[in-house]
Design an enzyme around this catalytic site. Structure first.
Site, mmCIF file in Angstrom:
data_model
loop_
_atom_site.group_PDB
_atom_site.id
_atom_site.type_symbol
_atom_site.label_atom_id
_atom_site.label_comp_id
_atom_site.label_asym_id
_atom_site.label_seq_id
_atom_site.Cartn_x
_atom_site.Cartn_y
_atom_site.Cartn_z
ATOM 1 N N ASP A 30 0.860 -1.177 0.000
ATOM 2 C CA ASP A 30 0.000 0.000 0.000
ATOM 3 C C ASP A 30 0.909 1.243 0.000
ATOM 4 O OD1 ASP A 30 -1.688 2.072 0.595
ATOM 5 O OD2 ASP A 30 -2.664 1.079 2.300
ATOM 6 N N GLU A 80 30.449 4.735 4.693
ATOM 7 C CA GLU A 80 30.384 3.282 4.837
ATOM 8 C C GLU A 80 30.152 2.639 3.467
ATOM 9 O OE1 GLU A 80 26.900 1.523 6.672
ATOM 10 O OE2 GLU A 80 26.263 3.529 7.237
ATOM 11 N N CYS A 112 26.726 4.882 10.159
ATOM 12 C CA CYS A 112 26.252 6.257 9.890
ATOM 13 C C CYS A 112 26.804 7.278 10.869
ATOM 14 C CB CYS A 112 24.728 6.314 9.941
ATOM 15 S SG CYS A 112 23.957 5.287 8.706
ATOM 16 N N SER A 202 17.041 -3.285 14.664
ATOM 17 C CA SER A 202 17.802 -2.035 14.516
ATOM 18 C C SER A 202 16.970 -0.840 14.972
ATOM 19 C CB SER A 202 18.289 -1.836 13.074
ATOM 20 O OG SER A 202 17.234 -1.468 12.212
ATOM 21 N N HIS A 234 19.607 11.382 13.452
ATOM 22 C CA HIS A 234 19.968 10.548 12.301
ATOM 23 C C HIS A 234 18.644 10.070 11.697
ATOM 24 C CE1 HIS A 234 21.405 7.540 9.678
ATOM 25 N NE2 HIS A 234 20.988 6.525 10.419
ATOM 26 N N LYS A 243 9.360 8.879 16.032
ATOM 27 C CA LYS A 243 9.083 8.033 17.205
ATOM 28 C C LYS A 243 10.081 8.354 18.312
ATOM 29 C CE LYS A 243 7.184 3.874 15.163
ATOM 30 N NZ LYS A 243 7.373 2.449 14.949
ATOM 31 N N ASN A 277 17.767 7.612 2.862
ATOM 32 C CA ASN A 277 18.870 7.529 3.819
ATOM 33 C C ASN A 277 20.182 7.798 3.090
ATOM 34 O OD1 ASN A 277 20.513 7.023 6.004
ATOM 35 N ND2 ASN A 277 19.840 4.905 6.342
ATOM 36 N N SER A 310 24.987 2.153 13.144
ATOM 37 C CA SER A 310 24.751 0.757 13.515
ATOM 38 C C SER A 310 26.035 0.124 13.994
ATOM 39 C CB SER A 310 24.205 -0.005 12.315
ATOM 40 O OG SER A 310 22.848 0.295 12.157
HETATM 41 P P1 HMG Z 1 8.610 -2.590 7.193
HETATM 42 O O1 HMG Z 1 8.358 -3.846 6.510
HETATM 43 O O2 HMG Z 1 8.325 -1.323 6.435
HETATM 44 O O3 HMG Z 1 7.914 -2.553 8.640
HETATM 45 O O4 HMG Z 1 10.101 -2.525 7.630
HETATM 46 P P2 HMG Z 1 6.461 -2.380 9.149
HETATM 47 O O5 HMG Z 1 5.596 -3.460 8.612
HETATM 48 O O6 HMG Z 1 6.629 -2.252 10.634
HETATM 49 O O7 HMG Z 1 5.887 -1.000 8.558
HETATM 50 C C1 HMG Z 1 6.533 0.218 8.777
HETATM 51 C C2 HMG Z 1 5.491 1.220 9.272
HETATM 52 O O8 HMG Z 1 4.490 1.381 8.275
HETATM 53 C C3 HMG Z 1 4.773 0.774 10.542
HETATM 54 O O9 HMG Z 1 4.592 1.942 11.313
HETATM 55 C C4 HMG Z 1 3.427 0.290 10.022
HETATM 56 O O10 HMG Z 1 2.377 0.367 10.972
HETATM 57 C C5 HMG Z 1 3.210 1.273 8.888
HETATM 58 P P3 HMG Z 1 4.789 1.884 12.910
HETATM 59 O O11 HMG Z 1 3.812 0.894 13.415
HETATM 60 O O12 HMG Z 1 6.203 1.418 13.128
HETATM 61 O O13 HMG Z 1 4.567 3.279 13.357
HETATM 62 N N1 HMG Z 1 2.250 0.804 7.881
HETATM 63 C C6 HMG Z 1 1.321 1.598 7.323
HETATM 64 N N2 HMG Z 1 1.029 2.911 7.499
HETATM 65 C C7 HMG Z 1 -0.004 3.433 6.763
HETATM 66 N N3 HMG Z 1 -0.701 2.701 5.860
HETATM 67 C C8 HMG Z 1 -0.450 1.405 5.654
HETATM 68 C C9 HMG Z 1 0.602 0.784 6.400
HETATM 69 N N4 HMG Z 1 1.130 -0.453 6.441
HETATM 70 C C10 HMG Z 1 2.133 -0.442 7.357
HETATM 71 N N5 HMG Z 1 -1.148 0.711 4.769
HETATM 72 C C11 HMG Z 1 12.106 -1.699 8.558
HETATM 73 C C12 HMG Z 1 10.608 -1.499 8.444
HETATM 74 C C13 HMG Z 1 12.677 -0.659 9.481
HETATM 75 C C14 HMG Z 1 12.380 -3.087 9.154
HETATM 76 C C15 HMG Z 1 12.723 -1.619 7.158
HETATM 77 O O14 HMG Z 1 12.425 -0.384 6.559
HETATM 78 C C16 HMG Z 1 14.203 -1.810 7.166
HETATM 79 O O15 HMG Z 1 14.729 -2.916 7.271
HETATM 80 N N6 HMG Z 1 14.982 -0.666 7.039
HETATM 81 C C17 HMG Z 1 16.416 -0.689 7.065
HETATM 82 C C18 HMG Z 1 16.974 -0.648 8.472
HETATM 83 C C19 HMG Z 1 16.759 0.677 9.146
HETATM 84 O O16 HMG Z 1 16.558 1.706 8.514
HETATM 85 N N7 HMG Z 1 16.876 0.701 10.496
HETATM 86 C C20 HMG Z 1 16.764 1.936 11.251
HETATM 87 C C21 HMG Z 1 17.593 1.896 12.533
HETATM 88 S S1 HMG Z 1 19.268 1.427 12.196
HETATM 89 C C22 HMG Z 1 19.997 2.889 11.609
HETATM 90 O O17 HMG Z 1 19.449 3.943 11.715
HETATM 91 C C23 HMG Z 1 21.336 2.756 10.963
HETATM 92 C C24 HMG Z 1 21.357 2.788 9.443
HETATM 93 O O18 HMG Z 1 21.150 4.098 8.983
HETATM 94 C C25 HMG Z 1 22.679 2.213 8.938
HETATM 95 C C26 HMG Z 1 23.975 2.716 9.543
HETATM 96 O O19 HMG Z 1 24.101 3.174 10.668
HETATM 97 O O20 HMG Z 1 24.944 2.539 8.837
HETATM 98 C C27 HMG Z 1 20.267 1.928 8.850
#
Ligand code: HMG
Length: 395
Positions: A30, A80, A112, A202, A234, A243, A277, A310
């Protein structure tokens, strides 16, 4: 006491982008999940001719004068998405920008986070050499892979920070708390082009380390949210940072403080919402977005920043705005971002994941794509070939 901080901020991203709604349709999601669930509208997509060197050089050429190039004596490139295990990418940038020769050039890594360590090193360097300037570059291309959970959070871009005494934008305070926690939330072994990521874990780590680092910062410096006009985070995807902000509010936080920090939070994500990102530069793209878009900020306002890498390392630090800071920023950045070429999902899949086709002697030629003022034209004898792009040659 010397005032040291960010004198100029430059930014560069790729000339192509992918609309999130196109990606959502192609992945049977969606579109509201990406738009509201992640707070993302588009991602910057770089072609093979754009890398951390071209992006960093473009970001820096956006801000540096000839005088700056004669005064810079240190270049630190935080990344990175390194292109070489040995040679620092800053050495290429130094040459492409014609910076004076007596310069220390290095590359730094911790996911990051490392641009924040670079900023601190720059501050300490200027404390000892007040007339020097340091160029801190944060440059990355964030690739998770087709059909992965991280795919909607990819992006590409570079931030250039010129650090000096008597800065024109943000004076840095000598107050920071760093925190290290050995976790496997996101990592990329040397043999991989894309990271392993435990996505949900993460996000929990990001939020938990934010809480722990902020508690320690409050304890050490007697800090309160009400001290600050804005909190920059970040931004792996903006919804996570929102959040984070909401979790910092307590029952003691007044309505006025909540409103101020929330309003400014939305100004800080304006650019990331359409860029994605950019790893090391992501926090600083948030800062740039805040400064260029917030109508309420003024000189002397304090800004607090949360850096997350990370693995994981975090840091919270602060600064205050300098009189006239707005005169050193841009007003039309959103128009430039809107001018990027939109790709279909098929074009994005081919462009973002294209790999050099090298012959036995280590030569590869690339098709020509739109880039900023610098491009990677090919590889000869295993050596990357960078060129300055003539405005007239841009396709
Ligand atoms: P996902 O499959 O998008 O997770 O993966 P989800 O199913 O929880 O959905 C995300 C949000 O969309 C949720 O919101 C759902 O409710 C909402 P929340 O409940 O969390 O508030 N949602 C909807 N909203 C409106 N209409 C809808 C609908 N359906 C669902 N129809 C995940 C999320 C973070 C796992 C994925 O994006 C991912 O793997 N990302 C990469 C890792 C990442 O960014 N991690 C962040 C922390 S780590 C970090 O910051 C370091 C980094 O930058 C790297 C570094 O340091 O080098 C990554």
């Amino acid at each position: 006491m010397l005032t040291i901080g960010i004198d100029k901020i430059g930014f560069a991203t790729s000339q192509y982008m992918l609309e999130m709604k196109e990606l959502a349709i192609a992945r049977n999601e969606d579109p509201a999940k990406f738009k509201e669930g992640l707070l993302l509208d588009a991602l910057s997509i770089s072609p093979i001719t754009e890398d951390i060197v071209t992006l960093a050089s473009s970001a820096a050429s956006d801000i540096l004068t000839e005088d700056d190039k004669q005064t810079i004596d240190m270049i630190i490139l935080a990344t990175e998405s390194s292109i070489d295990q040995s040679k620092a990418a800053s050495v290429y940038v130094h040459s492409l920008l014609n910076i004076q020769p007596f310069v220390r050039s290095i590359e730094m890594k911790e996911a990051c986070y490392s641009a924040t360590a670079a900023l601190d090193y720059a501050r300490l360097h200027i404390e000892n050499h007040p007339d020097s300037k340091v160029l801190v570059l944060a440059s990355d291309i964030a690739k998770y892979g087709i059909n992965t959970s991280g795919e909607p959070t990819q992006g590409a871009g570079s931030i250039a920070l010129l650090i000096s005494k008597d800065p024109h934008i943000l004076a840095l305070h000598n107050k920071s708390v760093a925190h290290t926690r050995d976790i496997m939330d996101f990592w990329r072994p040397n043999y991989r082009n894309t990271p392993y990521v435990d996505g949900m874990y993460s996000t929990k780590q990001y939020l938990d380390t934010l809480k722990i680092t902020w508690q320690e910062y409050q304890k050490r410096f007697d800090a309160e949210l009400s001290d600050y006009a804005a909190f920059c985070f970040h931004l792996p995807f903006p919804k996570l940072a929102l959040k984070g902000l909401n979790k910092l509010f307590t029952k003691e936080t007044s309505k006025e403080v909540k409103e101020r920090l929330t309003d400014n939070f939305y100004h800080s994500i304006t650019y990331s919402k359409v860029v994605g990102n950019i790893y090391t530069g992501s926090l600083y793209l948030g800062l740039l977005s805040l400064l260029e878009n917030s109508p309420t900020l003024k000189a002397d306002d304090k800004i607090i920043l949360f850096s997350y890498g990370s693995g994981a390392v975090t840091e919270i630090f602060s600064g205050h705005l300098v009189e006239g800071y707005k005169n050193h920023l841009q007003a039309n950045r959103m128009a430039q971002l809107q001018a990027r070429t939109a790709l279909s999902v098929k074009e994005y899949e081919e462009m973002f994941f294209e790999e050099p086709k090298m012959d036995e002697e280590g030569n590869a030629n690339f098709k020509s794509y739109k880039t900023g003022p610098f491009a990677l034209s090919g590889i000869q004898n295993h050596q990357r070939q960078y060129i300055k792009v003539d405005e007239n040659d841009k396709n």
